[in-house]
Design a protein around this motif. Structure first.
Motif, short mmCIF file in Angstrom:
data_model
loop_
_atom_site.label_atom_id
_atom_site.label_comp_id
_atom_site.label_asym_id
_atom_site.label_seq_id
_atom_site.Cartn_x
_atom_site.Cartn_y
_atom_site.Cartn_z
N VAL A 37 34.18 -58.04 83.90
CA VAL A 37 35.16 -58.95 84.85
C VAL A 37 34.56 -60.30 85.14
O VAL A 37 33.23 -60.07 85.45
CB VAL A 37 35.77 -58.05 85.67
N PRO A 38 35.43 -61.12 85.48
CA PRO A 38 36.68 -61.17 85.30
C PRO A 38 37.13 -61.32 83.97
O PRO A 38 36.31 -61.96 82.94
CB PRO A 38 37.21 -62.47 86.12
N ASN A 39 38.38 -60.85 83.66
CA ASN A 39 39.11 -61.00 82.42
C ASN A 39 40.45 -61.35 82.75
O ASN A 39 41.32 -60.42 83.24
CB ASN A 39 38.99 -59.82 81.66
N PHE A 40 40.90 -62.64 82.22
CA PHE A 40 42.46 -63.23 82.65
C PHE A 40 43.34 -62.65 81.39
O PHE A 40 44.41 -62.96 81.54
CB PHE A 40 42.31 -64.39 82.75
N ASN A 41 43.08 -61.99 80.48
CA ASN A 41 43.77 -61.77 79.16
C ASN A 41 43.43 -60.63 78.50
O ASN A 41 42.88 -60.23 77.42
CB ASN A 41 43.66 -62.96 78.17
N ILE A 42 43.61 -59.31 79.21
CA ILE A 42 43.06 -58.02 78.83
C ILE A 42 44.47 -57.85 77.81
O ILE A 42 45.65 -57.54 78.17
CB ILE A 42 43.24 -56.97 79.90
N CYS A 43 44.18 -57.15 76.70
CA CYS A 43 45.15 -56.84 75.55
C CYS A 43 44.99 -55.44 75.15
O CYS A 43 44.02 -54.94 75.26
CB CYS A 43 44.79 -57.82 74.29
N PRO A 44 46.29 -54.93 74.57
CA PRO A 44 46.01 -53.55 73.78
C PRO A 44 45.01 -53.50 72.92
O PRO A 44 44.46 -54.28 72.17
CB PRO A 44 47.36 -53.57 73.42
N THR A 45 44.38 -52.41 72.94
CA THR A 45 43.07 -51.68 72.35
C THR A 45 41.98 -52.22 72.87
O THR A 45 40.93 -51.66 72.85
CB THR A 45 43.35 -52.06 70.86
N ASN A 46 41.99 -53.10 74.09
CA ASN A 46 40.71 -53.33 74.83
C ASN A 46 40.46 -52.38 75.52
O ASN A 46 41.23 -51.21 76.08
CB ASN A 46 41.13 -54.61 75.77
N ASN A 47 39.07 -52.13 75.80
CA ASN A 47 38.79 -51.33 77.08
C ASN A 47 39.03 -51.59 78.19
O ASN A 47 39.15 -52.85 78.64
CB ASN A 47 37.21 -51.01 76.97
N VAL A 48 39.59 -50.68 79.17
CA VAL A 48 40.21 -51.28 80.69
C VAL A 48 39.54 -50.40 81.67
O VAL A 48 38.96 -49.11 81.21
CB VAL A 48 41.59 -51.31 80.52
N HIS A 49 39.83 -50.58 82.70
CA HIS A 49 38.96 -49.92 84.14
C HIS A 49 40.04 -48.84 84.49
O HIS A 49 41.25 -49.20 84.33
CB HIS A 49 38.51 -50.75 85.29
N VAL A 50 39.58 -47.68 84.43
CA VAL A 50 40.43 -46.66 84.80
C VAL A 50 39.99 -45.80 85.80
O VAL A 50 38.63 -45.27 85.62
CB VAL A 50 40.80 -45.79 83.41
N VAL A 51 40.43 -45.36 86.68
CA VAL A 51 40.08 -44.25 88.02
C VAL A 51 40.86 -43.07 87.57
O VAL A 51 42.20 -43.09 87.36
CB VAL A 51 40.79 -45.13 89.23
N TRP A 52 39.96 -42.15 87.60
CA TRP A 52 40.34 -40.68 87.30
C TRP A 52 39.74 -39.65 88.18
O TRP A 52 38.72 -40.13 88.79
CB TRP A 52 40.60 -40.51 85.76
N THR A 53 40.17 -38.50 88.10
CA THR A 53 39.47 -37.52 88.95
C THR A 53 39.07 -36.49 88.14
O THR A 53 39.62 -35.71 87.46
CB THR A 53 40.47 -37.12 90.06
N GLY A 54 37.64 -36.08 88.43
CA GLY A 54 36.89 -34.81 87.84
C GLY A 54 36.92 -33.95 88.99
O GLY A 54 37.33 -33.47 89.97
#
Length: 216
Positions: free
Chosen positions: A29-46
């Motif tokens: 980051v920064p990334n101003f053009n995140i596209c499908p199939t890119n890796n993205v930041h995700v918050v999840w709970t384990g």
């Protein structure tokens, strides 16, 4: 729908905001053009909240390859609990997808695609509801953004929009605050978001740079 977005928040700021443990392989980051199939930041709970990288493009378990069927970047709120591809994830694997803002397109008088940049009116991070699933023998983590009917303001541009979650609702969406996440799958309030036209060069998935979000 949501087919492109931006993220400028530094990793350490995201980890602090969500109270999440960051992975070591997060996208730049920064990334101003995140596209499908890119890796993205995700918050999840384990056992704890995690900030991880996931492929944007949900892969059902029956896909033999990532291109075995449609590219599932969005999941409709109205049918998510019924669709075989999404229903288990909707119950068990919900996540938060942080952004700075997302892009949507309207049609010009000549049929041309006119891009708009949509962000929170208060300039806080815009957090979208998501679902996730590991896929294949290598357990590739994949995700999709949950969408709903657009509110009146966004409907001027497009009839769909991502489900935007307020901070008070993050724990409930993640399954940390008990049951009852379904009512969260609704349009944002009319005063939550604002938008402006941006340069058509963002129509290319190869475009980059902060100028993509500047008003024109």
């Amino acid at each position: 729908m949501c087919g492109r977005f931006a993220l400028t928040l530094p990793t350490d700021a995201m980890a602090a905001l969500f109270g999440a443990i960051p992975a070591n392989d997060l996208p730049i980051v920064p990334n101003f053009n995140i596209c499908p199939t890119n890796n993205v930041h995700v918050v999840w709970t384990g056992e704890n909240r995690r900030l991880s990288a996931m492929r944007w493009g949900f892969l059902p378990f029956w896909y033999k390859t990532p291109t075995d069927g449609p590219l599932l970047i969005n999941a409709r709120a109205e049918t998510i609990a019924e669709k075989p591809a999404f229903r288990a994830a909707c119950r068990e694997r919900r996540c938060l997808i942080p952004t700075t803002g997302f892009y949507e397109w309207s049609k010009g008088s000549g049929g041309e695609r006119l891009p708009w940049y949509i962000q929170r009116a208060d300039k806080a991070p815009l957090v979208m509801a998501g679902i996730w699933q590991d896929w294949g023998e290598d357990k590739l983590p994949t995700c999709a953004i949950v969408t709903c009917a657009a509110n009146q303001a966004i409907a001027e541009i497009h009839h769909r929009m991502p489900v935007v979650l307020e901070q008070a609702d993050w724990a409930k969406w993640l399954g940390e605050g008990g049951h009852g996440a379904a009512p969260l799958m609704r349009p944002a309030g009319e005063d939550v978001l604002r938008f402006h036209r941006v340069d058509p060069k963002v129509n290319s998935n190869r475009a980059s740079g902060p100028e993509l979000v500047e008003p024109v």
